[in-house]
Enzyme design. Structure first.
Site, PDB file in Angstrom:
ATOM      1  N   LYS A 159       9.221   1.473   1.528  1.00 51.51           N
ATOM      2  CA  LYS A 159       7.869   1.956   1.266  1.00 51.51           C
ATOM      3  C   LYS A 159       6.988   0.716   1.138  1.00 51.51           C
ATOM      4  O   LYS A 159       6.673   0.252   0.042  1.00 51.51           O
ATOM      5  CB  LYS A 159       7.876   2.804  -0.012  1.00 51.51           C
ATOM      6  CG  LYS A 159       6.753   3.791  -0.073  1.00 51.51           C
ATOM      7  CD  LYS A 159       7.008   4.830  -1.154  1.00 51.51           C
ATOM      8  CE  LYS A 159       5.723   5.496  -1.594  1.00 51.51           C
ATOM      9  NZ  LYS A 159       4.981   6.162  -0.527  1.00 51.51           N
TER      10      LYS A 159
HETATM   11  N1  PPE Z   1       6.616   9.962   3.671  1.00 50.91           N
HETATM   12  C1  PPE Z   1       5.679   9.026   3.447  1.00 50.91           C
HETATM   13  C2  PPE Z   1       5.197   8.210   4.570  1.00 50.91           C
HETATM   14  C3  PPE Z   1       5.200   8.843   2.151  1.00 50.91           C
HETATM   15  O1  PPE Z   1       4.282   7.908   1.926  1.00 50.91           O
HETATM   16  C4  PPE Z   1       5.679   9.651   1.108  1.00 50.91           C
HETATM   17  C5  PPE Z   1       5.159   9.481  -0.290  1.00 50.91           C
HETATM   18  C6  PPE Z   1       6.657  10.618   1.392  1.00 50.91           C
HETATM   19  C7  PPE Z   1       7.104  10.732   2.689  1.00 50.91           C
HETATM   20  C8  PPE Z   1       7.257  11.489   0.327  1.00 50.91           C
HETATM   21  O2  PPE Z   1       8.026  10.739  -0.560  1.00 50.91           O
HETATM   22  P1  PPE Z   1       8.235  11.180  -2.074  1.00 50.91           P
HETATM   23  O3  PPE Z   1       6.940  10.978  -2.777  1.00 50.91           O
HETATM   24  O4  PPE Z   1       9.331  10.349  -2.562  1.00 50.91           O
HETATM   25  O5  PPE Z   1       8.595  12.629  -2.035  1.00 50.91           O
HETATM   26  N2  PPE Z   1       3.808   9.107  -0.368  1.00 50.91           N
HETATM   27  C9  PPE Z   1       3.286   8.588  -1.605  1.00 50.91           C
HETATM   28  C10 PPE Z   1       1.965   7.897  -1.358  1.00 50.91           C
HETATM   29  C11 PPE Z   1       0.846   8.814  -1.059  1.00 50.91           C
HETATM   30  C12 PPE Z   1      -0.430   8.090  -0.801  1.00 50.91           C
HETATM   31  O6  PPE Z   1      -1.063   8.487   0.159  1.00 50.91           O
HETATM   32  O7  PPE Z   1      -0.830   7.180  -1.540  1.00 50.91           O
HETATM   33  C13 PPE Z   1       3.202   9.650  -2.686  1.00 50.91           C
HETATM   34  O8  PPE Z   1       3.261  10.843  -2.404  1.00 50.91           O
HETATM   35  O9  PPE Z   1       3.076   9.258  -3.843  1.00 50.91           O
END
Ligand code: PPE
Length: 306
Positions: A159
């Site tokens: 990330k």
């Molecule tokens: N894909 C991406 C690209 C992503 O950034 C997130 C989280 C997810 C999937 C889902 O991951 P999880 O939160 O572990 O279920 N994105 C984070 C950042 C959002 C933002 O735009 O800033 C979040 O949801 O916190």
């Protein structure tokens, strides 16, 4: 919308005033994008605020850093404790939590190995990312003209800060075209994920989500939803997904920490419609779980005042 400030931000081991959590313009990550972050949420429960899957988020933060040759000067447990502390001192019941690991001031150039590593953990009250209306009635997606970066261009398991240029391009394109969110394909043309969420389709009662090898982030909400769905008796599969699988879905939804569990009402103007029964059930259970209302998942909650 401007952020809703709170009192303190945890920065490099100290609690500093919100307005004083500053960095130098020659901060390495500002120039080259090599940093990593997390998105976490705390929800109110009957035992005070609890952080959802905190240890898992901090493990992913450490893994993201490892992929980018960044050594975090705090252990996963120290970062968990810092998070509980910053939620506690700000007196928030419910908040979004943003841990950030950045390369600081002192080095320039593309070899970051000598740059100092900084860590901050900020929290602020943040409503559901794609809006209340989207949460209730579903969001409209458009397949992006921007492809998700190939894992050999950028490790999709990390990330990483700079990776989000790709997400941002897709998000802005979708918004300017009048949609709520972008669906991103990988360089083989398979569905990867959305700009900040994982994606699921329901077809004939079975849940399907793209495998991580398609370039999807190993989302903790994705993992929570898969676990909850299986526990509810649904079949869940990870399988290659094409855009037409979304056009022909019985139901579809996306999920992420910021967005939570959000129904998809259309993709490229092919109507899926109002949220279906399985989507509603999973959304409802997810919210009950994060609020500490389902004993079976209490291990996922970290109560900040205990
Ligand atoms: N894909 C991406 C690209 C992503 O950034 C997130 C989280 C997810 C999937 C889902 O991951 P999880 O939160 O572990 O279920 N994105 C984070 C950042 C959002 C933002 O735009 O800033 C979040 O949801 O916190």
């Amino acid at each position: 919308m401007p952020l809703d400030k709170v009192d303190k931000i945890w920065m490099n081991g100290e609690l500093v005033d919100w307005d004083d959590a500053q960095v130098h313009v020659l901060t390495h990550t500002l120039h080259y994008g090599s940093g990593v972050f997390e998105g976490v949420r705390a929800y109110p429960t009957d035992r005070g605020p609890a952080v959802f899957r905190l240890a898992d988020h901090m493990r992913r933060l450490h893994e993201s850093a490892h992929l980018l040759h960044i050594e975090i000067p705090y252990s996963e447990e120290q970062l968990c404790e810092a998070t509980r502390e910053v939620v506690r001192v700000n007196g928030v019941e419910s908040c979004y939590i943003r841990p950030l690991v950045y390369l600081g001031y002192g080095e320039m150039g593309l070899n970051p190995l000598a740059a100092p590593v900084g860590v901050s953990i900020a929290v602020w009250p943040w409503g559901t990312y794609l809006g209340e209306e989207g949460l209730k009635h579903g969001v409209r997606l458009k397949v992006s003209s921007w492809r998700r970066m190939d894992p050999n261009v950028n490790p999709s398991a990390a990330k990483g800060v700079g990776v989000y240029v790709n997400s941002s391009l897709a998000k802005v394109e979708a918004i300017k075209a009048g949609y709520d969110e972008a669906l991103m394909l990988n360089t083989q043309g398979q569905v990867a994920e959305c700009t900040g969420e994982n994606v699921f389709v329901v077809k004939n009662g079975v849940l399907v989500t793209p495998p991580l090898s398609a370039g999807a982030l190993d989302g903790l909400t994705r993992d929570s939803v898969m676990t909850i769905a299986r526990d509810l008796g649904y079949e869940v599969r990870e399988a290659t997904m094409l855009r037409s699988d979304l056009y022909l879905a019985d139901e579809a939804f996306l999920c992420g920490t910021a967005a939570e569990v959000v129904p998809i009402r259309s993709v490229d103007d092919r109507e899926i419609g109002e949220p279906g029964e399985i989507t509603r059930k999973l959304q409802e259970t997810y919210f009950a779980v994060v609020h500490g209302e389902v004993e079976a998942y209490s291990k996922w909650l970290d109560h900040v005042s205990e």
